[in-house]
Motif scaffolding. Structure first.
Motif, PDB file in Angstrom:
ATOM      1  N   UNK A   1       5.693   5.504   9.750  1.00 29.27           N
ATOM      2  CA  UNK A   1       6.803   5.668   9.001  1.00 29.27           C
ATOM      3  C   UNK A   1       6.969   5.327   7.735  1.00 29.27           C
ATOM      4  N   UNK A   2       6.137   4.182   7.534  1.00 33.28           N
ATOM      5  CA  UNK A   2       5.975   3.779   6.154  1.00 33.28           C
ATOM      6  C   UNK A   2       5.086   4.782   5.279  1.00 33.28           C
ATOM      7  N   UNK A   3       3.979   5.181   5.884  1.00 35.09           N
ATOM      8  CA  UNK A   3       3.100   6.147   5.214  1.00 35.09           C
ATOM      9  C   UNK A   3       4.169   7.348   4.869  1.00 35.09           C
ATOM     10  N   UNK A   4       4.441   8.275   5.560  1.00 33.55           N
ATOM     11  CA  UNK A   4       5.399   9.369   5.387  1.00 33.55           C
ATOM     12  C   UNK A   4       6.621   9.118   4.531  1.00 33.55           C
ATOM     13  N   UNK A   5       7.177   7.989   4.752  1.00 31.56           N
ATOM     14  CA  UNK A   5       8.541   7.662   4.000  1.00 31.56           C
ATOM     15  C   UNK A   5       8.021   7.292   2.470  1.00 31.56           C
ATOM     16  N   UNK A   6       6.685   6.753   2.241  1.00 31.02           N
ATOM     17  CA  UNK A   6       6.106   6.583   0.851  1.00 31.02           C
ATOM     18  C   UNK A   6       5.816   7.949   0.184  1.00 31.02           C
ATOM     19  N   UNK A   7       5.103   8.701   0.956  1.00 30.86           N
ATOM     20  CA  UNK A   7       4.451   9.959   0.297  1.00 30.86           C
ATOM     21  C   UNK A   7       5.196  11.213   0.579  1.00 30.86           C
ATOM     22  N   UNK A   8       5.814  11.380   1.766  1.00 32.38           N
ATOM     23  CA  UNK A   8       6.555  12.635   1.952  1.00 32.38           C
ATOM     24  C   UNK A   8       7.852  12.371   2.600  1.00 32.38           C
ATOM     25  N   UNK A   9       8.876  11.597   1.947  1.00 34.77           N
ATOM     26  CA  UNK A   9      10.083  11.234   2.534  1.00 34.77           C
ATOM     27  C   UNK A   9      10.929  12.481   3.133  1.00 34.77           C
ATOM     28  N   UNK A  10      10.762  13.600   2.484  1.00 35.43           N
ATOM     29  CA  UNK A  10      11.485  15.008   3.007  1.00 35.43           C
ATOM     30  C   UNK A  10      11.047  15.336   4.185  1.00 35.43           C
ATOM     31  N   UNK A  11       9.851  14.928   4.424  1.00 35.88           N
ATOM     32  CA  UNK A  11       9.414  15.300   5.985  1.00 35.88           C
ATOM     33  C   UNK A  11       9.902  14.673   6.845  1.00 35.88           C
ATOM     34  N   UNK A  12      10.560  13.610   6.649  1.00 37.13           N
ATOM     35  CA  UNK A  12      11.137  12.726   7.776  1.00 37.13           C
ATOM     36  C   UNK A  12      12.750  13.047   7.785  1.00 37.13           C
TER      37      UNK A  12
END
Length: 69
Positions: A1-12
Motif C-alpha cells: 500500500x505504501x509503495x503504490x501510494x507513494x509513487x502511483x497514487x492514481x493506480x490505487x
C-alpha cells in the motif's frame, strides 16, 4: 500500500473505487430503505466515511466515494 501510494497514487483509486462499490452493495443488502438506489447507498457510505474516517485505510487517505474527495 505504501509503495503504490507513494509513487502511483492514481493506480490505487480504481482499487479503492471497487472496494467502495462492494461496501455500497453490502449497504444495499443491509438496509431496506437503500435497497433499490445505488446513489443513496453511496451517499450513505460517504456520510459514514466522513464521520468515521478511521474505519478503513483508504478513507484515512481521503478516498471516500468513487474518487478522491
Amino acid at each position: 500500500m505504501h509503495y503504490y501510494g507513494k509513487y502511483r497514487r492514481s493506480a490505487l483509486a480504481g482499487i479503492f473505487g471497487m472496494f467502495n462499490a462492494i461496501l455500497a452493495k453490502w449497504v444495499k443488502l443491509r438496509f431496506k430503505k437503500l435497497k433499490r438506489n445505488w446513489n443513496k447507498a453511496f451517499a450513505w457510505l460517504i456520510k459514514v466515511a466522513r464521520q468515521h474516517s478511521k474505519l478503513f485505510f483508504h478513507w484515512e487517505w481521503g478516498y471516500f466515494g468513487t474518487g478522491r474527495i
